[in-house]
Design an enzyme around this catalytic site. Structure first.
Site, mmCIF file in Angstrom:
data_model
loop_
_atom_site.group_PDB
_atom_site.id
_atom_site.type_symbol
_atom_site.label_atom_id
_atom_site.label_comp_id
_atom_site.label_asym_id
_atom_site.label_seq_id
_atom_site.Cartn_x
_atom_site.Cartn_y
_atom_site.Cartn_z
ATOM 1 C CG HIS A 12 0.234 -0.443 5.769
ATOM 2 N ND1 HIS A 12 -0.045 -1.791 5.765
ATOM 3 C CD2 HIS A 12 0.325 -0.072 4.473
ATOM 4 C CE1 HIS A 12 -0.134 -2.218 4.517
ATOM 5 N NE2 HIS A 12 0.094 -1.198 3.712
ATOM 6 C CD GLN A 14 0.011 -10.222 8.139
ATOM 7 O OE1 GLN A 14 -0.581 -10.474 9.183
ATOM 8 N NE2 GLN A 14 0.766 -11.104 7.499
ATOM 9 C CB THR A 15 -3.906 -5.196 5.706
ATOM 10 O OG1 THR A 15 -3.535 -5.651 4.395
ATOM 11 C CG2 THR A 15 -3.314 -3.823 5.973
ATOM 12 C CD GLN A 24 -4.229 -3.860 1.672
ATOM 13 O OE1 GLN A 24 -5.017 -3.756 2.573
ATOM 14 N NE2 GLN A 24 -2.924 -3.758 1.837
ATOM 15 N NE ARG A 63 -2.928 -0.378 2.764
ATOM 16 C CZ ARG A 63 -3.636 0.047 1.727
ATOM 17 N NH1 ARG A 63 -4.937 0.241 1.834
ATOM 18 N NH2 ARG A 63 -3.042 0.278 0.575
ATOM 19 C CD GLU A 85 1.190 1.083 -2.321
ATOM 20 O OE1 GLU A 85 1.916 1.899 -2.936
ATOM 21 O OE2 GLU A 85 1.641 0.200 -1.569
#
Length: 193
Positions: A12, A14-15, A24, A63, A85
């Site tokens: 994914h 960048q958050t 996260q 995300r 994740e």
């Protein structure tokens, strides 16, 4: 080393929490402007692959859904909980620097992100995480696009390449690109920024 079908792996974009070095795990934060740009770069790479009609699997977390919507241009996909994740237990949502500040001598060893998540209080642990990823890989029946997460990708890529888990935590973990895995080898596809 198992013989898996060809895999195109997209991490994914960048958050907000990636940018802040906040763990996260299975919590979520939105893509940044850079994260949206990362997904558009992936779209430029993966477009011709989608024309081949591979199977497409996406982690159900926000995300990855947001990244897939952009990178895959709305192409139909399957959501699979095994792509989430690694769960970081009590450390989810905490800043990496705060965790390391509380960890004494261990912090001096400069642990990889995977090592930090492995040690997370109340977390999933590496053995369970690895088993979940192997279960997903063992179910693949043909060429597959996967949109998931950084540590998930490191462990999956190590598994496909026949590498040990100590090595997994030191593999590249880039956003805005596509990792291609075939016959135990990996190629990185990147687009101009």
């Amino acid at each position: 080393m198992a013989n898996y079908p060809k895999i195109w792996f997209l991490r994914h974009g960048q958050t907000e929490w990636n940018r802040a070095y906040r763990l996260q795990g299975q919590l979520d934060s939105p893509l940044t402007e850079q994260g949206i740009a990362d997904a558009h770069r992936q779209a430029a790479i993966i477009g011709p692959v989608l024309a081949q009609k591979p199977d497409i699997y996406v982690s159900p977390l926000g995300r990855t859904r947001q990244t897939a919507q952009i990178a895959l241009a709305g192409t139909a996909c399957h959501y699979d909980d095994r792509l989430m994740e690694i769960h970081a237990g009590d450390w989810q949502g905490r800043l990496r620097e705060d965790i390391l500040a509380e960890s004494g001598d261990w912090a001096q060893q400069r642990p990889s992100a995977l090592a930090i998540y492995e040690k997370a209080v109340g977390g999933e642990g590496l053995a369970a995480f690895q088993a979940r990823i192997r279960s997903f890989l063992d179910d693949l029946t043909g060429p597959t696009v996967v949109v998931a997460h950084g540590l998930w990708g490191q462990v999956m890529r190590a598994q496909v390449r026949g590498l040990d888990m100590k090595t997994a935590g030191h593999l590249s973990n880039d956003q805005g690109c596509v990792y291609v895995l075939e016959n135990g080898y990996e190629t990185l596809l990147d687009a101009p920024q």
